[in-house]
Each structure stands twice: as structure tokens, then as C-alpha cells.
Design an enzyme around this catalytic site. Sequence first.
Site, short mmCIF file in Angstrom:
data_model
loop_
_atom_site.label_atom_id
_atom_site.label_comp_id
_atom_site.label_asym_id
_atom_site.label_seq_id
_atom_site.Cartn_x
_atom_site.Cartn_y
_atom_site.Cartn_z
N ASP A 42 0.84 -1.20 0.00
CA ASP A 42 0.00 0.00 0.00
C ASP A 42 0.87 1.25 0.00
O ASP A 42 2.10 1.18 -0.03
CB ASP A 42 -1.04 -0.01 1.13
CG ASP A 42 -0.45 -0.06 2.50
OD1 ASP A 42 -1.12 -0.61 3.40
OD2 ASP A 42 0.68 0.43 2.71
N LYS A 64 -3.71 3.82 -1.73
CA LYS A 64 -4.93 4.60 -1.58
C LYS A 64 -4.59 6.05 -1.87
O LYS A 64 -3.88 6.69 -1.11
CB LYS A 64 -5.48 4.43 -0.17
CG LYS A 64 -5.78 2.98 0.15
CD LYS A 64 -6.91 2.89 1.14
CE LYS A 64 -7.62 1.57 1.05
NZ LYS A 64 -7.07 0.48 1.74
N MET A 176 -4.91 8.59 11.64
CA MET A 176 -5.78 9.11 10.57
C MET A 176 -6.65 10.28 11.05
O MET A 176 -7.83 10.37 10.69
CB MET A 176 -6.70 7.98 10.04
CG MET A 176 -5.94 6.83 9.43
SD MET A 176 -6.98 5.43 8.98
CE MET A 176 -7.11 4.59 10.56
N1 SAH Z 1 -1.06 -0.20 10.14
C1 SAH Z 1 -0.51 1.13 10.35
C2 SAH Z 1 -1.59 2.18 10.40
C3 SAH Z 1 -2.34 2.39 9.11
S1 SAH Z 1 -3.54 3.64 9.21
C4 SAH Z 1 0.32 1.14 11.63
O1 SAH Z 1 0.29 0.18 12.40
O2 SAH Z 1 1.03 2.13 11.85
C5 SAH Z 1 -2.68 5.01 8.53
C6 SAH Z 1 -2.35 6.02 9.61
O3 SAH Z 1 -1.21 5.59 10.36
C7 SAH Z 1 -1.95 7.38 9.10
O4 SAH Z 1 -3.08 8.16 8.77
C8 SAH Z 1 -1.21 7.95 10.28
O5 SAH Z 1 -2.10 8.40 11.27
C9 SAH Z 1 -0.49 6.72 10.82
N2 SAH Z 1 0.89 6.63 10.35
C10 SAH Z 1 1.42 5.66 9.57
N3 SAH Z 1 2.73 5.87 9.34
C11 SAH Z 1 3.04 7.01 10.00
C12 SAH Z 1 4.24 7.77 10.17
N4 SAH Z 1 5.38 7.42 9.60
N5 SAH Z 1 4.17 8.90 10.94
C13 SAH Z 1 3.04 9.28 11.52
N6 SAH Z 1 1.89 8.61 11.39
C14 SAH Z 1 1.88 7.49 10.65
#
Ligand code: SAH
Length: 257
Positions: A42, A64, A176
Site C-alpha cells: 500500500d 490509496k 488518521m
Molecule cells: N497499520 C498502520 C496504520 C495504518 S492507518 C500502523 O500500524 O502504523 C494510517 C495512519 O497511520 C496514518 O493516517 C497515520 O495516522 C499513521 N501513520 C502511519 N505511518 C506514520 C508515520 N510514519 N508517521 C506518523 N503517522 C503514521
Amino acid sequence: MGNLRHMTIGTIYLVGAGPGDPDLLTLRAARLIEAARVIVHDGLVDPAILKLARPDARLVSVAKRRARHTMPQEEINELLVAEALAGHDVVRLKGGDPFVFGRGGEEMEAAQAAGVPVQVVPGISAANGAAAAAGLPLTHRDAASVVSFVAGQCKGLSEQDWSGLAGVGRTLVIYMGVKTAPQIAEKLMADGLAPDMPLAVIENACRENMRVLRAPLAALPDLVDRERVQSPALIVIGQVTAREDMALARMIEETVR
Ligand code: SAH
């Protein structure tokens, strides 16, 4: 022999890619990525991680993108299952951890329903990566003994019951939540959270362009607007974000300003 080969079903590996930096992959994830012939990833997966793949690996993006039509989850499930039934092992690479807001559960169920073997490889979730990079403990004996992860996206936000998740002695991590920051601040204050409850917004955690921004709860919408905070970012609410010993976070803040 041809027939036998045809009978072999591949395995679907639901692999957590962590928050960005390839150093934060698990060894198991790195090995699977390096060996994979088919990788379905993704948009949150860092290009530096995709570079670990073999030159002849088939990389399929199901990113997405806001403006464009996204691949519906149903189609992603079908794609994974079809590849496995065709005899290919598939590495399904996801940002962070597959089982934290990653829809890994749905993909696992789709695999199981189709009789395809599935394995889950955990990853460092954004909350853990961001906390470490910002020097912001999610729990601390002096400041928080509870930590919760919630999704701040629009759908059903107002119906979600967050009461009791944030407050004194508790840390709330919102994934998010950039787009809905004004509604989030409003909702939490309506639940009785103090307007001066400290928070931190951590954008692009564990990446070169990481920013750590801090404000009281009531100023969240203004902060996101003024600083033009972009996804991916986390909102962390609670006293752990305002501790005097957040020396590392202050250092990081100074370097980005
Ligand atoms: N499975 C992922 C989350 C997916 S939902 C996990 O465990 O981290 C997507 C959200 O994750 C984004 O909108 C943001 O809020 C957060 N996110 C993912 N990577 C990030 C990063 N490097 N820095 C800050 N927020 C992050």
C-alpha cells in the site's frame, strides 16, 4: 510433474513494514521482502523498503490515493487469493503493523475462507515508532498507565465512544486524524477533556522529514491548519507529551524549525 506444480498453493504473508525507516523492519519482514517474487503493497510503505525487493520481483501497488479511485478492499482480497491459488507466495506489505488499522484481519479472513495458508508478521506500529523517535513515552509511571489507539477518520467519528480514553494518567493516540482534527478536538472537549490538555502531532515519524508539534487540545485545529500538517501523522494526547524531560522531542522540534 506439471500437474503437481499446478496443485501447489502459495502462502499469503501479511507483513508489517513499520513506520518508514527500513532499519525498523523485523528480520523476518526483511527476509520475506528480499525473497519475494510477488509483493502487494500500500501507499504508506516507504520506497526505501521496496528497494530491498529482488530486481525481478513483481511489485503491485494498491495505494490509496485521495483524488483517484482506490482499489476496494474486496479487490485486494481477491488479488491476494488469486495469486496464492496460482501457486505464488505473496508478500502483502503494509505500513506499520498489519493488525493495527491495517485491515489485516479482513485479508486474513479472505485467505482462510479460500483455504489459502496465511501468516502474519508484526511490524512496528506508527504509535511505537513515533513515540521512540520523538522521545515521548506512551506510558510513564508519573504520567500515564493507560494507552489507547483510535482511528480518527470521518466515517462514524461522532458515533465512536472515546469517553474515558483520554485524560489525566492516560495517553490517547489518534491515527488518521489530520483531516478531522477540528471534530476530534470538539468531541474530546465535549467529553469533558480540559482544553489545556497537552498534545503532540507527529508527522512523518521515523522519516527524514519528521516534525513534532505541540499545543494544548483547544489549539489543535489551528496548529494543523497553520503548520499545514499532512498525512501520515499521529495526534498523541496526554500529559506524556508535556513532560519536562522530553529533551529529545525539543531537540527534534528545534531542528525542524
Ligand atoms: N497499520 C498502520 C496504520 C495504518 S492507518 C500502523 O500500524 O502504523 C494510517 C495512519 O497511520 C496514518 O493516517 C497515520 O495516522 C499513521 N501513520 C502511519 N505511518 C506514520 C508515520 N510514519 N508517521 C506518523 N503517522 C503514521
